[in-house]
Design an enzyme around this catalytic site. Structure first.
Site, mmCIF file in Angstrom:
data_model
loop_
_atom_site.group_PDB
_atom_site.id
_atom_site.type_symbol
_atom_site.label_atom_id
_atom_site.label_comp_id
_atom_site.label_asym_id
_atom_site.label_seq_id
_atom_site.Cartn_x
_atom_site.Cartn_y
_atom_site.Cartn_z
ATOM 1 N N SER A 69 -6.974 0.598 -2.266
ATOM 2 C CA SER A 69 -7.820 -0.435 -2.892
ATOM 3 C C SER A 69 -7.330 -0.754 -4.297
ATOM 4 O O SER A 69 -7.391 -1.908 -4.728
ATOM 5 C CB SER A 69 -9.273 0.035 -2.958
ATOM 6 O OG SER A 69 -9.776 0.179 -1.650
ATOM 7 N N THR A 114 0.815 -1.219 0.000
ATOM 8 C CA THR A 114 0.000 0.000 0.000
ATOM 9 C C THR A 114 0.848 1.268 0.000
ATOM 10 O O THR A 114 1.888 1.334 0.650
ATOM 11 C CB THR A 114 -0.928 -0.007 1.236
ATOM 12 O OG1 THR A 114 -1.693 -1.208 1.217
ATOM 13 C CG2 THR A 114 -1.873 1.182 1.241
ATOM 14 N N GLU A 115 0.349 2.260 -0.743
ATOM 15 C CA GLU A 115 1.005 3.578 -0.783
ATOM 16 C C GLU A 115 -0.034 4.645 -0.441
ATOM 17 O O GLU A 115 -1.242 4.385 -0.518
ATOM 18 C CB GLU A 115 1.600 3.825 -2.180
ATOM 19 C CG GLU A 115 2.679 2.814 -2.506
ATOM 20 C CD GLU A 115 3.432 3.125 -3.792
ATOM 21 O OE1 GLU A 115 3.161 4.172 -4.430
ATOM 22 O OE2 GLU A 115 4.293 2.301 -4.149
ATOM 23 N N GLU A 149 -6.527 -6.174 3.490
ATOM 24 C CA GLU A 149 -6.517 -7.319 2.544
ATOM 25 C C GLU A 149 -7.677 -7.214 1.565
ATOM 26 O O GLU A 149 -8.328 -8.206 1.253
ATOM 27 C CB GLU A 149 -6.581 -8.650 3.294
ATOM 28 C CG GLU A 149 -5.328 -8.979 4.065
ATOM 29 C CD GLU A 149 -4.230 -9.591 3.221
ATOM 30 O OE1 GLU A 149 -4.529 -10.307 2.259
ATOM 31 O OE2 GLU A 149 -3.052 -9.331 3.538
ATOM 32 N N THR A 205 2.196 -3.400 8.106
ATOM 33 C CA THR A 205 2.227 -4.199 9.335
ATOM 34 C C THR A 205 3.637 -4.755 9.543
ATOM 35 O O THR A 205 4.266 -5.236 8.588
ATOM 36 C CB THR A 205 1.184 -5.340 9.252
ATOM 37 O OG1 THR A 205 -0.103 -4.744 9.086
ATOM 38 C CG2 THR A 205 1.183 -6.194 10.515
ATOM 39 N N HIS A 246 -22.965 -7.199 27.401
ATOM 40 C CA HIS A 246 -22.331 -6.818 28.678
ATOM 41 C C HIS A 246 -22.944 -5.526 29.242
ATOM 42 O O HIS A 246 -22.518 -5.066 30.301
ATOM 43 C CB HIS A 246 -20.830 -6.580 28.490
ATOM 44 C CG HIS A 246 -19.989 -7.827 28.460
ATOM 45 N ND1 HIS A 246 -20.015 -8.719 27.422
ATOM 46 C CD2 HIS A 246 -19.078 -8.320 29.351
ATOM 47 C CE1 HIS A 246 -19.154 -9.692 27.664
ATOM 48 N NE2 HIS A 246 -18.584 -9.483 28.826
ATOM 49 N N GLY A 247 -23.897 -4.924 28.516
ATOM 50 C CA GLY A 247 -24.473 -3.656 28.983
ATOM 51 C C GLY A 247 -23.379 -2.595 29.125
ATOM 52 O O GLY A 247 -22.406 -2.582 28.365
ATOM 53 N N GLY A 248 -23.526 -1.742 30.108
ATOM 54 C CA GLY A 248 -22.568 -0.640 30.306
ATOM 55 C C GLY A 248 -21.166 -1.127 30.581
ATOM 56 O O GLY A 248 -20.170 -0.466 30.224
HETATM 57 C C1 LIG Z 1 -3.814 -1.388 10.564
HETATM 58 C C2 LIG Z 1 -3.542 -1.557 9.104
HETATM 59 C C3 LIG Z 1 -2.635 -2.513 8.671
HETATM 60 C C4 LIG Z 1 -2.339 -2.661 7.315
HETATM 61 N N1 LIG Z 1 -1.371 -3.535 6.920
HETATM 62 C C5 LIG Z 1 -0.942 -3.521 5.623
HETATM 63 C C6 LIG Z 1 0.213 -4.265 5.224
HETATM 64 O O1 LIG Z 1 0.831 -4.982 6.021
HETATM 65 N N2 LIG Z 1 0.639 -4.156 3.934
HETATM 66 C C7 LIG Z 1 0.004 -3.363 3.027
HETATM 67 O O2 LIG Z 1 0.455 -3.298 1.894
HETATM 68 N N3 LIG Z 1 -1.119 -2.668 3.370
HETATM 69 C C8 LIG Z 1 -1.591 -2.712 4.643
HETATM 70 N N4 LIG Z 1 -2.695 -1.977 5.014
HETATM 71 C C9 LIG Z 1 -3.406 -1.197 4.010
HETATM 72 C C10 LIG Z 1 -4.813 -1.712 3.697
HETATM 73 O O3 LIG Z 1 -4.733 -2.897 2.952
HETATM 74 C C11 LIG Z 1 -5.552 -0.570 2.994
HETATM 75 O O4 LIG Z 1 -5.839 0.399 3.987
HETATM 76 C C12 LIG Z 1 -6.810 -1.031 2.293
HETATM 77 O O5 LIG Z 1 -6.477 -1.817 1.167
HETATM 78 C C13 LIG Z 1 -7.668 0.146 1.819
HETATM 79 O O6 LIG Z 1 -6.923 1.130 1.158
HETATM 80 P P1 LIG Z 1 -7.075 2.662 1.593
HETATM 81 O O7 LIG Z 1 -6.878 2.724 3.059
HETATM 82 O O8 LIG Z 1 -6.169 3.463 0.739
HETATM 83 O O9 LIG Z 1 -8.596 3.029 1.298
HETATM 84 P P2 LIG Z 1 -9.218 3.490 -0.122
HETATM 85 O O10 LIG Z 1 -8.803 2.545 -1.177
HETATM 86 O O11 LIG Z 1 -8.946 4.923 -0.312
HETATM 87 O O12 LIG Z 1 -10.769 3.285 0.174
HETATM 88 C C14 LIG Z 1 -11.586 4.244 0.868
HETATM 89 C C15 LIG Z 1 -13.023 3.728 0.821
HETATM 90 O O13 LIG Z 1 -13.474 3.668 -0.536
HETATM 91 C C16 LIG Z 1 -13.924 2.348 -0.846
HETATM 92 N N5 LIG Z 1 -13.562 2.021 -2.230
HETATM 93 C C17 LIG Z 1 -12.352 2.172 -2.831
HETATM 94 N N6 LIG Z 1 -12.395 1.696 -4.082
HETATM 95 C C18 LIG Z 1 -13.659 1.246 -4.275
HETATM 96 C C19 LIG Z 1 -14.341 0.626 -5.364
HETATM 97 N N7 LIG Z 1 -13.717 0.347 -6.509
HETATM 98 N N8 LIG Z 1 -15.647 0.280 -5.193
HETATM 99 C C20 LIG Z 1 -16.289 0.534 -4.025
HETATM 100 N N9 LIG Z 1 -15.686 1.093 -2.970
HETATM 101 C C21 LIG Z 1 -14.398 1.444 -3.082
HETATM 102 C C22 LIG Z 1 -13.202 1.438 0.153
HETATM 103 O O14 LIG Z 1 -13.907 0.228 0.349
HETATM 104 C C23 LIG Z 1 -13.183 2.316 1.391
HETATM 105 O O15 LIG Z 1 -14.412 2.195 2.061
HETATM 106 C C24 LIG Z 1 -3.028 -1.851 6.364
HETATM 107 C C25 LIG Z 1 -3.970 -0.899 6.800
HETATM 108 C C26 LIG Z 1 -4.207 -0.729 8.142
HETATM 109 C C27 LIG Z 1 -5.169 0.352 8.575
#
Ligand SMILES: Cc1cc2nc3c(=O)[nH]c(=O)nc-3n(C[C@H](O)[C@H](O)[C@H](O)COP(=O)(O)OP(=O)(O)OC[C@H]3O[C@@H](n4cnc5c(N)ncnc54)[C@H](O)[C@@H]3O)c2cc1C
Length: 388
Positions: A138, A132-133, A371, A164, A346-348
């Site tokens: 997504s 991820t960048e 994922e 992670t 568990h309520g409150g």
């Molecule tokens: C705690 C944590 C651990 C992580 N660990 C890793 C890791 O080890 N390695 C790694 O590479 N990544 C990791 N990630 C990244 C994670 O996989 C991404 O956050 C995730 O894929 C979503 O990308 P984004 O956060 O950029 O959200 P976005 O892609 O910007 O999405 C924002 C919203 O738009 C929706 N959306 C986007 N595109 C569409 C579409 N085509 N149709 C419908 N809805 C859409 C999404 O469902 C979401 O609700 C981690 C993230 C977190 C928070």
């Protein structure tokens, strides 16, 4: 809880696997679970749990014998993920991420790469799957990190986010784009970046809602130079490797989610069998029993699907992407709803940190996001039915 004992009893494990799973259950119960509240409150990376996991030699269970490991079935691996995650969701994902990150090396690496790099994991190393960048979540194909060949080296420039284990990894399975290939998707490539490589910087660690003890790091690569020998496959083969790897890591994150769900369900059952109102135990109210019926039935069905998908993998299935998507999506939605219902039951008190369900509800949320968000999985599953 009979139904869940019956389900657990359906797991077909060999003698060695059963012994290992029993050791992991004991470790989870006696060592990992008692420390989970501390790790959640402090946000301290669970080095103590990683050390205990390594004392069992657990990384070896996903590394083939030919490279010094003691590979066991995917079913037994998923059961270990589930047990550790039930005890401490942060610890569970720290360990499972080792598998997610190293599987591409096992499946696509050369003999030389496996002989050189897998011992790092056998020695208790930590790994990161680095995709991820900031502007490519997504749609991971929008990544910008550049791999530029330079003689026997590859020079890396770019950034990654939400990684992670990112601040603690010995090996990074790093995806980027090959500078000499113009096609955006066709340029995606993957290599192994080793800890301590000059130019690799941990920019920051996130302060999160849940999984507070797992490290989630932003990374920067400033002219990081790695030997070309660390490239997996050929330039441009990264997307194929990425998709194959996600198919194996998605059941694993589902097992993590189902560990949280099982923990929340058991806590709720324990509480409502003790707590009384209006002179009756909470569990005796019919409105509550209807809730339990739905929670238990959904959980049992989803666990059964977990083992079904695991068996497919163990039997060598290649085409199980949709099954894995269904599992990841349903298990994570269920973890969120069961953890929320467990707080309700568990309520409150469920809203206060003295009870574990408060933590489990926060931990559950991420399982719907990573994922592939569940919106993306719904899209993948739905569009698989388009007739072409
Ligand atoms: C705690 C944590 C651990 C992580 N660990 C890793 C890791 O080890 N390695 C790694 O590479 N990544 C990791 N990630 C990244 C994670 O996989 C991404 O956050 C995730 O894929 C979503 O990308 P984004 O956060 O950029 O959200 P976005 O892609 O910007 O999405 C924002 C919203 O738009 C929706 N959306 C986007 N595109 C569409 C579409 N085509 N149709 C419908 N809805 C859409 C999404 O469902 C979401 O609700 C981690 C993230 C977190 C928070």
């Amino acid at each position: 809880m009979n139904v869940f004992h019956h389900l657990d009893a359906t797991l077909k494990l060999g003698d060695e696997e059963r012994m290992l799973v029993e050791s992991v259950r004991k470790l989870a119960r006696d060592v990992v679970a008692p420390r989970a509240e501390h790790h959640d409150r402090s946000g301290e990376f669970p080095h103590d749990n990683v050390k205990a996991i390594n004392e069992l030699g657990l990384n070896a269970m996903f590394i083939p014998e030919a490279y010094g490991g003691a590979q066991m079935s995917y079913v037994s691996y998923l059961e270990c993920v589930r047990e550790l995650s039930k005890a401490c969701a942060s610890t569970g994902i720290v360990w499972a991420t080792n598998f997610h990150a190293i599987k591409p090396l096992i499946d696509f690496g050369t003999e030389e790469q496996k002989k050189r790099l897998l011992p790092v994991m056998l020695d208790g190393g930590i790994a990161s799957l680095t995709i991820t960048e900031p502007t490519a979540g997504s749609d991971a194909t929008g990544m910008k990190t550049e791999f530029k060949p330079d003689g026997d080296s590859i020079v890396i420039n770019g950034t990654k986010t939400f990684i992670t284990n990112g601040a603690h990894a010995d090996l990074y399975m790093l995806f980027g784009k090959w500078s000499e290939i113009a096609d955006s998707k066709g340029s995606i490539s993957v290599l192994v970046l080793e800890k301590g490589t000059p130019g690799l910087k941990v920019v920051r660690e996130e302060d999160k809602m849940g999984l507070r003890a797992s490290s989630t790091a932003a990374l920067a690569f400033d002219n990081c130079r790695v030997p070309r020998a660390n490239l997996l496959g050929n330039p441009g083969e990264g997307l194929k490797i990425l998709l194959a790897s996600l198919n194996k890591s998605r059941p694993s994150v589902a097992a993590h989610a189902l560990g949280i769900a099982r923990g929340a369900f058991e806590d709720a059952i324990g509480y409502i069998n003790e707590r009384k109102q209006s002179g009756r135990k909470i569990v005796e109210f019919q409105g509550i029993q209807f809730m339990l019926a739905d929670m238990a039935t959904d959980l049992a069905m989803c666990e059964a699907w977990l083992w079904q998908v695991a068996r497919m993998v163990d039997e060598g299935a290649k085409d199980f992407g949709i099954e894995a998507s269904m599992l990841k999506m349903r298990a994570s939605d269920l973890a969120m709803s069961i953890a929320t219902d467990a707080v309700q039951l568990h309520g409150g008190y469920g809203y206060c940190k003295d009870y574990r369900v408060e933590r489990l509800m926060r931990d559950a949320k991420i399982t719907q996001i990573w994922e592939g968000t569940n919106q993306i999985h719904r899209q993948l599953i739905g569009r698989s039915f388009i007739k072409r």
